[in-house]
Design an enzyme around this catalytic site. Structure first.
Site, PDB file in Angstrom:
ATOM      1  N   ASP A  44       2.580   6.634 -28.526  1.00 48.92           N
ATOM      2  CA  ASP A  44       2.533   8.042 -28.931  1.00 48.92           C
ATOM      3  C   ASP A  44       2.436   8.137 -30.459  1.00 48.92           C
ATOM      4  O   ASP A  44       3.415   7.887 -31.167  1.00 48.92           O
ATOM      5  CB  ASP A  44       3.796   8.746 -28.431  1.00 48.92           C
ATOM      6  CG  ASP A  44       3.655  10.255 -28.354  1.00 48.92           C
ATOM      7  OD1 ASP A  44       2.719  10.792 -28.958  1.00 48.92           O
ATOM      8  OD2 ASP A  44       4.493  10.893 -27.691  1.00 48.92           O
ATOM      9  N   ASP A  45       1.252   8.450 -30.976  1.00 49.41           N
ATOM     10  CA  ASP A  45       1.004   8.601 -32.410  1.00 49.41           C
ATOM     11  C   ASP A  45       0.946   7.263 -33.151  1.00 49.41           C
ATOM     12  O   ASP A  45       1.178   7.214 -34.367  1.00 49.41           O
ATOM     13  CB  ASP A  45       2.066   9.477 -33.097  1.00 49.41           C
ATOM     14  CG  ASP A  45       1.987  10.939 -32.715  1.00 49.41           C
ATOM     15  OD1 ASP A  45       1.177  11.284 -31.843  1.00 49.41           O
ATOM     16  OD2 ASP A  45       2.741  11.749 -33.301  1.00 49.41           O
ATOM     17  N   CYS A  78      -1.917  14.884 -28.755  1.00 47.05           N
ATOM     18  CA  CYS A  78      -1.346  14.207 -27.590  1.00 47.05           C
ATOM     19  C   CYS A  78      -1.922  14.676 -26.259  1.00 47.05           C
ATOM     20  O   CYS A  78      -2.501  13.889 -25.500  1.00 47.05           O
ATOM     21  CB  CYS A  78       0.170  14.384 -27.589  1.00 47.05           C
ATOM     22  SG  CYS A  78       1.004  13.700 -29.036  1.00 47.05           S
ATOM     23  N   ASP A 304      -2.514   7.407 -28.045  1.00 48.93           N
ATOM     24  CA  ASP A 304      -3.178   8.686 -27.772  1.00 48.93           C
ATOM     25  C   ASP A 304      -3.867   9.247 -29.013  1.00 48.93           C
ATOM     26  O   ASP A 304      -4.939   9.847 -28.936  1.00 48.93           O
ATOM     27  CB  ASP A 304      -2.196   9.714 -27.183  1.00 48.93           C
ATOM     28  CG  ASP A 304      -0.961   9.949 -28.051  1.00 48.93           C
ATOM     29  OD1 ASP A 304      -0.809   9.296 -29.106  1.00 48.93           O
ATOM     30  OD2 ASP A 304      -0.127  10.799 -27.659  1.00 48.93           O
ATOM     31  N   ASN A 305      -3.273   9.061 -30.187  1.00 44.97           N
ATOM     32  CA  ASN A 305      -3.859   9.505 -31.450  1.00 44.97           C
ATOM     33  C   ASN A 305      -3.139   8.802 -32.578  1.00 44.97           C
ATOM     34  O   ASN A 305      -2.119   8.134 -32.364  1.00 44.97           O
ATOM     35  CB  ASN A 305      -3.758  11.032 -31.619  1.00 44.97           C
ATOM     36  CG  ASN A 305      -2.359  11.561 -31.396  1.00 44.97           C
ATOM     37  OD1 ASN A 305      -2.071  12.147 -30.347  1.00 44.97           O
ATOM     38  ND2 ASN A 305      -1.466  11.353 -32.349  1.00 44.97           N
TER      39      ASN A 305
END
Length: 491
Positions: A44-45, A78, A304-305
């Site tokens: 996540d991130d 996200c 995700d990013n």
């Protein structure tokens, strides 16, 4: 390749994709090759450069598979990215273009995803961790179709490391502040339990919240990074913003007034938080090996990013800059054709679902925007895209330090961005990998810009974009090109 879920044709197709051959000389029907298990791990991130510190990801996954050096997300946020990972469809087709609001989770059609396709083909499926943002508000604690095991973070916000709630197959369970309640630890334990108890082909979607802010490290990792090297990117705290269309809006220096210290603390916490996720990767691989499943399991590791650490004097994500959209993707395969290799094709998150479906021998239940990566996982080549669409179609974020809605075309060399308010950016990533010089509107890149504008229009499915400048009273009025921009030339 089209897959037909009919009797022995599934086995034959899967054998081709897997590179698995079986002796069919025995009397009677030929044995069916075992279908691949699939584990998808979603950080996540996590930025691309953070992944180099993930020792288990590099040692246990990358060395036994393929790293994709040009992996880009279609939307650097996200929920849109995760909806795309689960369907192979771009955000304008999933309907999920933002984390929150009516065009977030509420627009997502859960009736056709990787989970339903694989479940209907006989796979045992499990989601452990973060699903889509706003599931906690609009999901009504339900278990979406296709998931046999459902251990989803169900707190507001979802990105909690302590004092959170899990929806465990429709039952809400609260966790507290004890070290044993640390969310990555709990979610890893549940993932390992699923792997250890499941028979037959399985699909595990494992998605802890590391290293998303507030990025609280596990007790064992707190303070483990004592000397944090300075950011070496020339884009950090960019000195000259005269080429940026949003100049004048975000001008605070990241090296004054204590901001540099605060930013370093964010970096430190995110890197320390990733250490627990890296251990989880090691535990997953060891569990699969212990149960003799590793040689028939595909493991996909992806973020995700990304996240901006002060590059261009910006923070957060969503922006179309490399720190936000260019991400890690590592795929460990049960065969050795691609071991330790790096693939440089332009790959998007729309490609993940078609790849998994192909290797599982199932046909996606939706028209796919992406393509299967199976040939690349075997070290083979195929005709491939040279440009991909990157976009943000959610609400404008200027008041929060983010961008207005935009569409962009990303190639291996260029990124060309058209914002809805008329701003434009063009970067030559070969000559300017740090995106310091916006060459939009410069004579020497005029032909390239016209070409990219046409490609963007085709990718976006809209009429050809005009290069006429749009002005507004504050921000879209173009200043003369900077000397740096005029000095750049088109090769």
């Amino acid at each position: 390749m089209r897959w037909r879920m009919v009797g022995s044709m599934v086995a034959a197709a899967a054998s081709v994709a897997l590179g698995v051959g079986r002796d069919t000389t025995a009397v009677g029907a030929p044995p069916t090759p075992p279908r691949l298990n699939v584990v998808v791990i979603v950080a996540d991130d996590e930025r691309l450069d953070e992944n180099r510190r993930m020792t288990n990801v590099q040692r246990l996954l990358a060395r036994r598979g393929v790293s994709f050096a040009q992996y880009v997300t279609t939307t650097a946020e996200c929920a849109p990215s995760r909806a795309t990972i689960l369907t192979g469809r771009s955000p304008d087709h999933t309907g999920v273009v933002a984390n929150f609001g009516p065009h977030g989770y509420a627009s997502f059609d859960e009736r056709s995803t990787l989970a339903t396709w694989l479940h209907d083909a006989g796979y045992k499926t499990a989601l452990v961790g973060k699903y889509l943002n706003n599931y906690t508000l609009d999901g009504d604690h339900h278990v979406p179709p296709g998931w046999d095991t459902w251990d989803a973070l169900d707190s507001v916000p979802e990105e909690r490391y302590y004092r959170y709630t899990l929806d465990e197959n429709g039952r809400e369970v609260a966790y507290g502040r004890l070290p044993s309640d640390y969310s990555t630890t709990v979610l890893t334990r549940k993932a390992l339990g699923f792997l250890s108890s499941t028979r037959g082909p399985f699909f595990l979607y494992f998605a802890p919240v590391a290293p998303h802010l507030p990025a609280i490290p596990a007790p064992a990792d707190r303070g483990s990074i004592r000397r944090l090297p300075p950011l070496r990117s020339p884009a950090f705290d960019e000195k000259d913003l005269s080429d940026k269309p949003w100049r004048g809006r975000f001008v605070r220096s990241f090296t004054s007034g204590g901001v540099d210290y605060e930013l370093n603390e964010v970096r430190r916490r995110q890197l320390e938080t990733l250490r627990s996720l890296d251990r989880s990767v090691g535990e997953i691989v060891r569990t699969l090996r212990r149960h003799r499943l590793l040689d028939r399991t595909l493991i996909v590791y992806v973020s995700d990013n990304g996240f901006l650490w002060g590059e261009h004097r910006l923070g957060g994500k969503i922006w179309p800059y490399e720190e936000s959209i260019h991400l890690p993707l590592v795929v460990r395969t049960p065969w050795n054709a691609g071991d330790g290799t790096t693939d440089r094709h332009l790959v998007l998150n729309t490609d993940l679902a078609p790849t998994i479906a192909a290797l599982a021998g199932v046909r996606p239940g939706l028209p796919e925007d992406g393509r299967s990566l199976v040939p690349f996982l075997h070290g083979r080549s195929r005709s491939w895209r040279t440009a991909g669409l990157v976009e943000y179609r959610g609400p404008g974020q200027l008041r929060r330090g983010g961008p207005p809605p935009y569409r962009a075309v990303r190639t291996r060399r260029f990124v060309y961005v058209v914002y809805d308010n008329g701003w434009r950016e063009l970067y030559d990533l070969r000559r300017d990998p740090w995106e310091l010089t916006n060459v939009d509107g410069t004579p020497r890149y005029a032909a390239t810009e016209r070409l990219l504008a046409g490609r963007l229009a085709r990718l976006a499915g809209r009429p050809r974009l005009t290069l006429t400048r749009v002005s507004d009273e504050r921000s879209a009025v173009r200043a003369p090109s900077s000397p740096r921009a005029r000095a750049r030339s088109e090769p």
